[in-house]
Design an enzyme around this catalytic site. Structure first.
Site, mmCIF file in Angstrom:
data_model
loop_
_atom_site.group_PDB
_atom_site.id
_atom_site.type_symbol
_atom_site.label_atom_id
_atom_site.label_comp_id
_atom_site.label_asym_id
_atom_site.label_seq_id
_atom_site.Cartn_x
_atom_site.Cartn_y
_atom_site.Cartn_z
ATOM 1 N N GLU A 257 0.857 -1.199 0.000
ATOM 2 C CA GLU A 257 0.000 0.000 0.000
ATOM 3 C C GLU A 257 0.883 1.235 0.000
ATOM 4 O O GLU A 257 1.741 1.366 0.874
ATOM 5 C CB GLU A 257 -0.922 -0.036 1.219
ATOM 6 C CG GLU A 257 -1.901 -1.199 1.123
ATOM 7 C CD GLU A 257 -2.990 -1.200 2.193
ATOM 8 O OE1 GLU A 257 -2.979 -0.318 3.068
ATOM 9 O OE2 GLU A 257 -3.841 -2.091 2.143
ATOM 10 N N HIS A 275 -7.846 1.720 0.798
ATOM 11 C CA HIS A 275 -7.903 1.355 2.226
ATOM 12 C C HIS A 275 -8.697 2.391 3.024
ATOM 13 O O HIS A 275 -8.171 3.025 3.953
ATOM 14 C CB HIS A 275 -6.489 1.190 2.807
ATOM 15 C CG HIS A 275 -6.480 0.371 4.066
ATOM 16 N ND1 HIS A 275 -5.405 -0.374 4.465
ATOM 17 C CD2 HIS A 275 -7.424 0.187 5.030
ATOM 18 C CE1 HIS A 275 -5.674 -0.977 5.612
ATOM 19 N NE2 HIS A 275 -6.906 -0.650 5.966
HETATM 20 P P1 NAD Z 1 -12.364 -10.619 14.160
HETATM 21 O O1 NAD Z 1 -11.160 -10.990 14.959
HETATM 22 O O2 NAD Z 1 -13.637 -10.334 14.880
HETATM 23 O O3 NAD Z 1 -12.661 -11.750 13.070
HETATM 24 C C1 NAD Z 1 -11.655 -12.419 12.362
HETATM 25 C C2 NAD Z 1 -12.115 -13.849 12.164
HETATM 26 O O4 NAD Z 1 -11.123 -14.512 11.370
HETATM 27 C C3 NAD Z 1 -12.237 -14.642 13.478
HETATM 28 O O5 NAD Z 1 -13.548 -15.183 13.618
HETATM 29 C C4 NAD Z 1 -11.204 -15.753 13.348
HETATM 30 O O6 NAD Z 1 -11.622 -16.964 13.925
HETATM 31 C C5 NAD Z 1 -11.099 -15.855 11.831
HETATM 32 N N1 NAD Z 1 -9.867 -16.535 11.416
HETATM 33 C C6 NAD Z 1 -8.635 -16.481 11.962
HETATM 34 N N2 NAD Z 1 -7.790 -17.279 11.287
HETATM 35 C C7 NAD Z 1 -8.520 -17.844 10.293
HETATM 36 C C8 NAD Z 1 -8.208 -18.769 9.261
HETATM 37 N N3 NAD Z 1 -6.981 -19.269 9.121
HETATM 38 N N4 NAD Z 1 -9.195 -19.102 8.400
HETATM 39 C C9 NAD Z 1 -10.437 -18.576 8.509
HETATM 40 N N5 NAD Z 1 -10.788 -17.733 9.495
HETATM 41 C C10 NAD Z 1 -9.851 -17.365 10.366
HETATM 42 O O7 NAD Z 1 -11.911 -9.377 13.263
HETATM 43 P P2 NAD Z 1 -12.883 -8.274 12.621
HETATM 44 O O8 NAD Z 1 -13.028 -7.141 13.566
HETATM 45 O O9 NAD Z 1 -14.084 -8.944 12.060
HETATM 46 O O10 NAD Z 1 -11.956 -7.732 11.427
HETATM 47 C C11 NAD Z 1 -11.790 -8.521 10.264
HETATM 48 C C12 NAD Z 1 -10.699 -7.921 9.373
HETATM 49 O O11 NAD Z 1 -11.108 -6.628 8.914
HETATM 50 C C13 NAD Z 1 -9.337 -7.718 10.070
HETATM 51 O O12 NAD Z 1 -8.309 -8.158 9.214
HETATM 52 C C14 NAD Z 1 -9.230 -6.212 10.205
HETATM 53 O O13 NAD Z 1 -7.893 -5.792 10.209
HETATM 54 C C15 NAD Z 1 -9.978 -5.767 8.948
HETATM 55 N N6 NAD Z 1 -10.422 -4.376 8.968
HETATM 56 C C16 NAD Z 1 -10.185 -3.637 7.854
HETATM 57 C C17 NAD Z 1 -10.566 -2.303 7.819
HETATM 58 C C18 NAD Z 1 -10.333 -1.500 6.579
HETATM 59 O O14 NAD Z 1 -10.106 -0.301 6.686
HETATM 60 N N7 NAD Z 1 -10.424 -2.089 5.403
HETATM 61 C C19 NAD Z 1 -11.192 -1.722 8.936
HETATM 62 C C20 NAD Z 1 -11.440 -2.508 10.051
HETATM 63 C C21 NAD Z 1 -11.069 -3.851 10.051
#
Ligand code: NAD
Length: 307
Positions: A257, A275
């Protein structure tokens, strides 16, 4: 107390931080890496969003640092183990950005299903060839969620109201209340009409959606990633889009990025955003205020909010 602000913050959040200590804002600096290296030496609190990378080399320069406050969820831009080894508390705001990133995900899904990005630039070039923009309805289709955590579940809830049925892959989820069906990753990729990725970034999820996995997608499928770059093979995704082996895609996050060679995106049914999942007034205010509460708690001796 010196507070180093490395990334852009909501004004109200900035004002609250000024009540805690002396704020030095390097978020708009043109020589940010240099400023970070200089200022981190005597800073006691460092406030970041996703752009600033607190690597071992950077953290090694910190002599007074007590708290790293990440106004948002992902902390893959912080060397957490090294910070802990230096007794630096790291805290974040895990839920504040959720609604914003979920709503952006829904927008990318709808945009890809109706080729909105292509249609928009087409009309703005003064063209009117409507037959190029045959899309498809989401009603009655299957949404496959990879990573059924907070964001994944909220996307599922919203897309159910479009009449989609939901399958998910998440080896760590054993019970849930809804009508969603748990499936293996390869089955999900083979059968879902829309795939939406919501895993956290770890060694296990790095390149989780690899070339071989992407090859399982149906020609009519759409894949969207708003989680973290590097969890899917972007280069191969572009190849699939170029050869029209899948219908479309939406990306908010990239392995590098900003991404390189973006000319390659032109003409593809690929909706891209830089992003901006958390870039709403509401998310930034919530993330900032939640992080400030965590800073206050840590300063008062409550370490429960530290990672
Ligand atoms: P969360 O921790 O609540 O959920 C993540 C899920 O991924 C969990 O249920 C976990 O069990 C699962 N997981 C872990 N390893 C795994 C694997 N190998 N296979 C399948 N599933 C697996 O997180 P969240 O709050 O839902 O956030 C999700 C994503 O969104 C994160 O990567 C976060 O960084 C990203 N995010 C991005 C932005 C953006 O600006 N685009 C903003 C906020 C969050």
């Amino acid at each position: 107390m010196k507070i180093l602000i490395c990334d852009n913050l909501n004004q109200q959040v900035y004002k609250e931080l000024e009540k805690i200590g002396d704020c030095f804002d390097i978020s708009k600096s043109l020589s940010k890496d240099e400023d970070l290296a200089n200022h981190i030496k005597d800073s006691e609190i460092v406030v970041i969003r996703s752009a600033t990378k607190l690597t071992k080399e950077v953290l090694d320069k910190a002599e007074q640092l007590k708290i790293i406050a990440r106004c948002g969820v992902g902390i893959d831009n912080v060397d957490l183990d090294f910070a802990k080894s230096k007794n630096i508390f790291v805290t974040n705001a895990p839920s504040a950005n959720l609604i914003s990133v979920v709503e952006l995900t829904v927008a990318l899904i709808i945009s890809a299903s109706r080729k909105l990005s292509l249609a928009d630039s087409h009309l703005k070039k003064g063209e009117w060839n409507r037959s190029e923009f045959l899309g498809y309805e989401l009603y009655g289709k299957t949404l496959g969620i990879v990573g059924f955590g907070k964001a994944g579940r909220l996307v599922a809830d919203r897309m159910k109201s479009f009449g989609m049925s939901i399958v998910f892959y998440d080896p760590y989820v054993t019970d849930w209340n809804g009508s969603e069906e748990s499936v293996e990753l390869d089955d999900l990729l083979r059968t879902a009409d829309v795939v939406s990725i919501h895993v956290i970034k770890t060694k296990d999820t790095e390149n989780l959606i690899s070339k071989d996995m992407l090859d399982l997608l149906k020609p009519s499928s759409i894949i969207v990633n708003t989680s973290r770059g590097g969890v899917l093979d972007e280069d191969y995704l572009f190849e699939l889009l170029e050869s029209e082996k899948i219908f479309g895609a939406g990306l908010d996050v990239y392995s590098n990025e900003p991404p390189e060679n973006v000319d390659r995106y032109n003409g593809l049914n690929l909706v891209t955003t830089p992003h901006i999942g958390a870039s709403t007034n509401e998310a930034q205010l919530k993330a900032g205020l939640e992080t400030i509460e965590n800073i206050k708690k840590i300063l008062a001796g409550d370490e429960s909010v530290a990672l």
